[in-house]
Design a protein around this motif. Structure first.
Motif, PDB file in Angstrom:
ATOM      1  N   UNK A   1      -7.247  -7.652  11.495  1.00  0.00           N
ATOM      2  CA  UNK A   1      -8.121  -8.480  12.661  1.00  0.00           C
ATOM      3  C   UNK A   1      -7.306  -9.605  13.098  1.00  0.00           C
TER       4      UNK A   1
ATOM      5  N   UNK B   1     -18.792  -0.124  -8.085  1.00  0.00           N
ATOM      6  CA  UNK B   1     -18.606  -1.539  -7.692  1.00  0.00           C
ATOM      7  C   UNK B   1     -17.173  -1.920  -6.889  1.00  0.00           C
ATOM      8  N   UNK B   2     -16.047  -1.448  -7.439  1.00  0.00           N
ATOM      9  CA  UNK B   2     -14.784  -1.541  -6.740  1.00  0.00           C
ATOM     10  C   UNK B   2     -15.008  -0.833  -5.385  1.00  0.00           C
TER      11      UNK B   2
ATOM     12  N   UNK C   1     -15.243  -5.667   1.982  1.00  0.00           N
ATOM     13  CA  UNK C   1     -14.189  -6.413   2.480  1.00  0.00           C
ATOM     14  C   UNK C   1     -13.932  -6.352   3.893  1.00  0.00           C
ATOM     15  N   UNK C   2     -14.212  -4.958   4.162  1.00  0.00           N
ATOM     16  CA  UNK C   2     -13.316  -4.562   5.823  1.00  0.00           C
ATOM     17  C   UNK C   2     -14.880  -5.268   6.489  1.00  0.00           C
TER      18      UNK C   2
ATOM     19  N   UNK D   1      -3.756   2.400   4.860  1.00  0.00           N
ATOM     20  CA  UNK D   1      -4.347   1.561   4.486  1.00  0.00           C
ATOM     21  C   UNK D   1      -5.808   2.102   3.754  1.00  0.00           C
TER      22      UNK D   1
ATOM     23  N   UNK E   1     -11.721 -16.324   1.158  1.00  0.00           N
ATOM     24  CA  UNK E   1     -12.466 -17.551   1.332  1.00  0.00           C
ATOM     25  C   UNK E   1     -11.892 -18.935   0.946  1.00  0.00           C
TER      26      UNK E   1
ATOM     27  N   UNK F   1      -6.091   4.027  -0.217  1.00  0.00           N
ATOM     28  CA  UNK F   1      -6.609   3.652  -1.747  1.00  0.00           C
ATOM     29  C   UNK F   1      -8.028   3.745  -1.729  1.00  0.00           C
ATOM     30  N   UNK F   2      -8.615   3.371  -0.482  1.00  0.00           N
ATOM     31  CA  UNK F   2     -10.222   3.160  -0.423  1.00  0.00           C
ATOM     32  C   UNK F   2     -10.664   4.634  -0.872  1.00  0.00           C
TER      33      UNK F   2
ATOM     34  N   UNK G   1     -16.991  -3.448  -3.234  1.00  0.00           N
ATOM     35  CA  UNK G   1     -16.171  -4.503  -2.742  1.00  0.00           C
ATOM     36  C   UNK G   1     -15.202  -4.313  -1.630  1.00  0.00           C
ATOM     37  N   UNK G   2     -14.639  -3.016  -1.977  1.00  0.00           N
ATOM     38  CA  UNK G   2     -13.519  -2.809  -0.808  1.00  0.00           C
ATOM     39  C   UNK G   2     -14.285  -2.556   0.509  1.00  0.00           C
TER      40      UNK G   2
ATOM     41  N   UNK H   1     -10.253  -6.629  -7.173  1.00  0.00           N
ATOM     42  CA  UNK H   1     -10.883  -6.663  -5.760  1.00  0.00           C
ATOM     43  C   UNK H   1     -11.580  -7.982  -5.740  1.00  0.00           C
TER      44      UNK H   1
ATOM     45  N   UNK I   1       0.963  -1.099  -0.021  1.00  0.00           N
ATOM     46  CA  UNK I   1      -0.073  -0.027   0.069  1.00  0.00           C
ATOM     47  C   UNK I   1       0.998   1.330  -0.014  1.00  0.00           C
TER      48      UNK I   1
ATOM     49  N   UNK J   1      -8.023  -4.503  -0.221  1.00  0.00           N
ATOM     50  CA  UNK J   1      -9.019  -5.398   0.043  1.00  0.00           C
ATOM     51  C   UNK J   1      -8.772  -6.731   0.990  1.00  0.00           C
TER      52      UNK J   1
ATOM     53  N   UNK K   1      -8.599  -7.975   7.095  1.00  0.00           N
ATOM     54  CA  UNK K   1      -8.307  -9.351   7.482  1.00  0.00           C
ATOM     55  C   UNK K   1      -7.076  -9.544   8.281  1.00  0.00           C
TER      56      UNK K   1
ATOM     57  N   UNK L   1     -16.664  -8.053   5.768  1.00  0.00           N
ATOM     58  CA  UNK L   1     -16.475  -9.386   6.061  1.00  0.00           C
ATOM     59  C   UNK L   1     -15.407  -9.730   6.828  1.00  0.00           C
ATOM     60  N   UNK L   2     -14.076  -8.783   6.848  1.00  0.00           N
ATOM     61  CA  UNK L   2     -13.134  -9.190   7.738  1.00  0.00           C
ATOM     62  C   UNK L   2     -13.737  -9.136   9.213  1.00  0.00           C
ATOM     63  N   UNK L   3     -14.766  -8.369   9.460  1.00  0.00           N
ATOM     64  CA  UNK L   3     -15.119  -8.372  10.930  1.00  0.00           C
ATOM     65  C   UNK L   3     -14.685  -7.074  11.639  1.00  0.00           C
ATOM     66  N   UNK L   4     -14.256  -6.350  10.786  1.00  0.00           N
ATOM     67  CA  UNK L   4     -13.663  -4.792  11.311  1.00  0.00           C
ATOM     68  C   UNK L   4     -14.547  -3.878  12.250  1.00  0.00           C
TER      69      UNK L   4
END
Lengths: 279, 170
Positions: free
Chosen positions: A222, B156-157, B164-165, B128, A93, B131-132, B160-161, A85, A56, A215, A219, B167-170
């Motif tokens: 965490x 869309x991008x 993703x955060x 981090x 997964x 870029x978002x 997804x970004x 992405x 990054x 992206x 993870x 989904x990671x459980x942030x």
């Protein structure tokens, strides 16, 4: 070695990683991961976390300059981020399904092939002037840039968008699974498959790798893979190096960039194969 | 800019070498713009490039500043870290059992206590998120360029970004 020695020496190595990464469109993980694991004996999980930070940092540091100098193809980069992405998220997964050893071997072979493909194109300097790629035409992914080394404006057409998207998906997947190697696939995808000029490929890869890494960065955070004492010197050093390295790309020829890239690719490919075959 | 979807092809392409992709060609094959329109478009694109470059630059400068402050505090609070030939090994800070913040609550506590490592992690998170933020600016810039297909692509991008955060459980 005290923490001070560690931070100072790692920051200096990171500067070098940033210069190299920004020049050839990679994230510097190729330098950071082996240095941390082999030289400093840091746990591989923490080394991969540091590699994500390095990716990054290279991306933001170099892209700030490349976008300003119009070296980056913004449209193509943002378009291809659809695939990277998506690949990165699905990769998170697949970790449980695909064994890492298989991935290392697969990725090593892919990189060996792409280093060969890039090497074969080393004398190709003139970009395409026509394209009947429907996707590229629809999204207007073609572009032009000013090349300081040749002192002229070079316009180019983009082809092979479908193959490019597939390769970018794989790049995103691999980057999430292994924490490395996202630029190593992105540059050949753009240079060889889509016929973007080498320097544009490198600059656009730099632009994209930050988003791919972001992206999967959540993870890594965490899971506790981002250790501050490692991340701090890596981030600061790489940012400095990338900012400096971004000044170099314009002045060198495409051929030089390709050759440096091929050498680094061969090294990464061997590294991957070694990890997969003799873990 | 009213006729962005004109199906005319770019004048640069010889017709024989590039058969028209019926129903697909659009602004990509921008119809021949008048010199004023072309200049306006050029200026818009330039503004977008500078905006994206600026976002990246700000993210980089802020994160480096925060990380440096955090690193400074780490050394200021722990005298044992500093000497060059000291007894304290860096490995105590890079082993798998080393405690450092890796959730937002522990990060909040660390920063509240003024811990250097918490501030370093904050700086890394800013890095981090750069870029978002850049993608978000991309969405806005394609709205500004009146380019619906690329707006959808960047949206869309961004989705997804952000996903993703979560989904990671942030």
């Amino acid at each position: 070695m005290t923490p001070l020695d560690f931070v100072v020496s790692l920051a200096l190595i990171s500067v070098a990683a940033g210069v190299l990464g920004s020049l050839i469109g990679l994230g510097g993980g190729v330098v950071i991961v082996p240095v941390l694991t082999l030289l400093y004996h840091v746990d591989i999980r923490l080394a991969i976390g540091a590699s994500i930070v390095s990716v990054i940092a290279t991306s933001s540091g170099a892209a700030a300059a490349y976008v300003r100098e119009r070296m980056t193809n913004l449209r193509a980069g943002m378009f291809l981020e659809i695939a990277t992405t998506t690949g990165a998220v699905s990769g998170a997964y697949l970790t449980t399904i695909l064994p890492a050893r298989f991935l290392f071997v697969f990725f090593g072979l892919v990189l060996a092939y792409s280093s060969f493909a890039t090497f074969r194109r080393r004398h190709v300097a003139e970009p395409l002037s026509v394209s009947n790629d429907r996707i590229a035409n629809y999204f207007d992914l073609h572009g032009s840039y000013y090349d300081p080394a040749e002192d002229r404006e070079i316009s180019y057409k983009v082809v092979g968008t479908k193959l490019g998207l597939v390769l970018m998906y794989v790049a995103g997947l691999v980057s999430a699974l292994l924490g490395i190697g996202s630029g190593a696939l992105k540059v050949p995808a753009m240079d060889s498959a889509m016929h973007l000029p080498m320097k544009v490929s490198s600059a656009t890869s730099n632009f994209m790798i930050g988003v791919t890494a972001a992206a999967s960065a959540g993870v890594y955070f965490i899971r506790g893979q981002i250790d501050p004492i490692i991340a701090a010197p890596v981030a600061a050093g790489v940012l400095l190096g990338a900012t400096f390295g971004a000044r170099v790309l314009g002045r060198v020829t495409s051929k030089t960039v390709r050759l440096v890239f091929v050498i680094v690719l061969v090294v990464i490919s061997l590294e991957m194969l070694q990890k997969g075959i003799f873990p | 800019m009213t006729d962005m979807h004109g199906a005319d092809r770019s004048p640069r392409q010889p017709p024989s070498a590039n058969p028209p992709a019926e129903g697909l060609a659009r602004s990509g094959q921008r119809r021949q713009l008048s010199p004023e329109e072309a200049a306006q478009m050029e200026e818009k694109i330039r503004k977008v490039e500078l905006a994206i470059s600026l976002v990246l630059r700000i993210g980089v400068v802020v994160s480096v500043a925060v990380i440096s402050v955090g690193l400074g505090l780490m050394f200021a609070h722990h005298g044992a870290y500093v000497p060059i030939r000291g007894q304290f090994s860096y490995r105590k800070l890079t082993s798998r059992s080393t405690p450092f913040p890796h959730s937002f609550s522990s990060l909040g506590h660390a920063i509240a206590r003024g811990e250097g490592r918490g501030i370093v992690v904050l700086g890394v998170l800013i890095l981090i998120l750069t870029p978002v933020l850049r993608v978000a600016v991309g969405v806005l810039s394609f709205v500004y360029e009146k380019d619906p297909p690329m707006t959808i692509v960047t949206l869309y991008v961004l989705a997804v970004l952000i996903g993703s955060f979560f989904l990671a459980g942030v």
